[in-house]
Design a protein around this motif. Structure first.
Motif, PDB file in Angstrom:
ATOM      1  N   ASN A 165      13.190  18.441  57.659  1.00  0.00           N
ATOM      2  CA  ASN A 165      14.718  18.708  57.747  1.00  0.00           C
ATOM      3  C   ASN A 165      14.949  20.094  58.247  1.00  0.00           C
ATOM      4  O   ASN A 165      14.014  20.814  57.970  1.00  0.00           O
ATOM      5  N   VAL A 166      15.535  20.134  59.512  1.00  0.00           N
ATOM      6  CA  VAL A 166      15.901  21.486  59.994  1.00  0.00           C
ATOM      7  C   VAL A 166      17.322  21.386  60.181  1.00  0.00           C
ATOM      8  O   VAL A 166      18.051  20.487  60.420  1.00  0.00           O
ATOM      9  N   THR A 167      17.807  22.661  60.615  1.00  0.00           N
ATOM     10  CA  THR A 167      19.076  23.057  60.742  1.00  0.00           C
ATOM     11  C   THR A 167      19.276  23.786  62.333  1.00  0.00           C
ATOM     12  O   THR A 167      18.319  24.757  62.136  1.00  0.00           O
ATOM     13  N   ILE A 168      20.133  23.143  63.138  1.00  0.00           N
ATOM     14  CA  ILE A 168      20.216  24.154  64.348  1.00  0.00           C
ATOM     15  C   ILE A 168      21.330  25.003  64.457  1.00  0.00           C
ATOM     16  O   ILE A 168      22.525  24.675  63.924  1.00  0.00           O
ATOM     17  N   ALA A 170      22.450  19.372  60.972  1.00  0.00           N
ATOM     18  CA  ALA A 170      21.468  19.158  60.073  1.00  0.00           C
ATOM     19  C   ALA A 170      20.812  17.916  60.737  1.00  0.00           C
ATOM     20  O   ALA A 170      21.511  16.854  60.544  1.00  0.00           O
ATOM     21  N   ILE A 171      19.367  17.834  60.846  1.00  0.00           N
ATOM     22  CA  ILE A 171      18.909  16.796  61.455  1.00  0.00           C
ATOM     23  C   ILE A 171      17.586  16.722  60.617  1.00  0.00           C
ATOM     24  O   ILE A 171      17.053  17.675  59.884  1.00  0.00           O
ATOM     25  N   ARG A 172      17.058  15.141  60.835  1.00  0.00           N
ATOM     26  CA  ARG A 172      15.844  14.860  59.894  1.00  0.00           C
ATOM     27  C   ARG A 172      15.042  14.012  60.831  1.00  0.00           C
ATOM     28  O   ARG A 172      15.384  13.032  61.520  1.00  0.00           O
ATOM     29  N   TYR A 173      13.624  14.326  60.720  1.00  0.00           N
ATOM     30  CA  TYR A 173      12.753  13.713  61.744  1.00  0.00           C
ATOM     31  C   TYR A 173      12.342  12.266  60.813  1.00  0.00           C
ATOM     32  O   TYR A 173      11.851  12.480  59.543  1.00  0.00           O
ATOM     33  N   TRP A 217      14.741  11.613  65.592  1.00  0.00           N
ATOM     34  CA  TRP A 217      15.572  12.433  64.888  1.00  0.00           C
ATOM     35  C   TRP A 217      17.000  11.568  64.393  1.00  0.00           C
ATOM     36  O   TRP A 217      17.350  11.075  65.180  1.00  0.00           O
ATOM     37  N   VAL A 218      17.172  11.944  63.035  1.00  0.00           N
ATOM     38  CA  VAL A 218      18.388  11.512  62.798  1.00  0.00           C
ATOM     39  C   VAL A 218      19.479  12.313  61.989  1.00  0.00           C
ATOM     40  O   VAL A 218      19.053  13.110  61.281  1.00  0.00           O
ATOM     41  N   PRO A 219      20.544  12.348  62.411  1.00  0.00           N
ATOM     42  CA  PRO A 219      21.298  11.745  63.782  1.00  0.00           C
ATOM     43  C   PRO A 219      20.414  12.707  65.105  1.00  0.00           C
ATOM     44  O   PRO A 219      19.555  13.434  64.515  1.00  0.00           O
ATOM     45  N   GLU A 220      20.922  12.376  66.058  1.00  0.00           N
ATOM     46  CA  GLU A 220      20.361  12.707  67.490  1.00  0.00           C
ATOM     47  C   GLU A 220      20.135  14.324  67.376  1.00  0.00           C
ATOM     48  O   GLU A 220      20.989  15.079  66.725  1.00  0.00           O
ATOM     49  N   VAL A 221      19.135  14.779  67.919  1.00  0.00           N
ATOM     50  CA  VAL A 221      18.953  16.162  68.345  1.00  0.00           C
ATOM     51  C   VAL A 221      20.095  16.774  68.969  1.00  0.00           C
ATOM     52  O   VAL A 221      20.554  16.408  70.080  1.00  0.00           O
ATOM     53  N   PRO A 222      21.186  17.883  68.481  1.00  0.00           N
ATOM     54  CA  PRO A 222      22.137  18.660  68.911  1.00  0.00           C
ATOM     55  C   PRO A 222      21.730  19.211  70.110  1.00  0.00           C
ATOM     56  O   PRO A 222      20.410  19.776  70.146  1.00  0.00           O
ATOM     57  N   THR A 223      22.711  19.563  71.103  1.00  0.00           N
ATOM     58  CA  THR A 223      22.103  20.626  72.026  1.00  0.00           C
ATOM     59  C   THR A 223      23.183  21.893  71.990  1.00  0.00           C
ATOM     60  O   THR A 223      24.362  21.809  71.591  1.00  0.00           O
ATOM     61  N   CYS A 224      22.963  22.991  72.688  1.00  0.00           N
ATOM     62  CA  CYS A 224      23.699  24.126  72.639  1.00  0.00           C
ATOM     63  C   CYS A 224      24.279  24.309  74.265  1.00  0.00           C
ATOM     64  O   CYS A 224      23.395  24.487  74.894  1.00  0.00           O
ATOM     65  N   ASN A 225      25.461  23.984  74.427  1.00  0.00           N
ATOM     66  CA  ASN A 225      26.203  24.154  75.685  1.00  0.00           C
ATOM     67  C   ASN A 225      27.146  25.567  75.698  1.00  0.00           C
ATOM     68  O   ASN A 225      27.447  26.063  74.864  1.00  0.00           O
TER      69      ASN A 225
END
Length: 123
Positions: free
Chosen positions: A78-81, A94-97, A103-111
């Motif tokens: 698990n990781v947090t972005i 929060a995502i999990r490999y 990854w679940v849910p999808e990897v977020p992006t920083c815009n």
């Protein structure tokens, strides 16, 4: 003379190969397979789970950082972005490999933040 020696060498080799074949056939016919002892019957092979190519993945977030960062992630990690200042997170932090580069849910992006865009454009 040299041609005769080559012919004799070839015939000698051929005769030697035939003798080896006959002796091998005789050896196979006379030797029986050995009988296994009771101790040998009890021995069974042990199965091992071998991972030839581990299911690992790297994760990179542009304009953000990973909390719980590792060099490689394995299923169940698990990781947090978090995004850098001025950037907005699109997706869940929060995502999990789960394996298979997913990854679940999808990897977020920083815009770039909407408010920062308005500030840059002078609106």
């Amino acid at each position: 003379m040299p041609r005769l020696l080559r012919l004799r060498g070839f015939l000698g080799l051929l005769i030697l190969l035939m003798l080896l074949q006959v002796s091998l056939v005789n050896f196979m016919e006379t030797n029986e397979t050995p009988v296994k002892s009771a101790r040998e019957e009890e021995i069974r092979p042990v199965a091992f789970k071998v991972r030839t190519s581990p299911d690992t993945v790297k994760l990179k977030i542009v304009y953000g950082r990973i909390i719980g960062k590792k060099r490689y992630y394995v299923p169940g990690d698990n990781v947090t972005i978090q995004c850098f200042a001025g950037f907005a997170l699109r997706g869940t932090p929060a995502i999990r490999y789960i394996g298979g580069k997913k990854w679940v849910p999808e990897v977020p992006t920083c815009n770039l933040s909407f408010f920062l865009i308005l500030l840059i454009l002078g609106m």
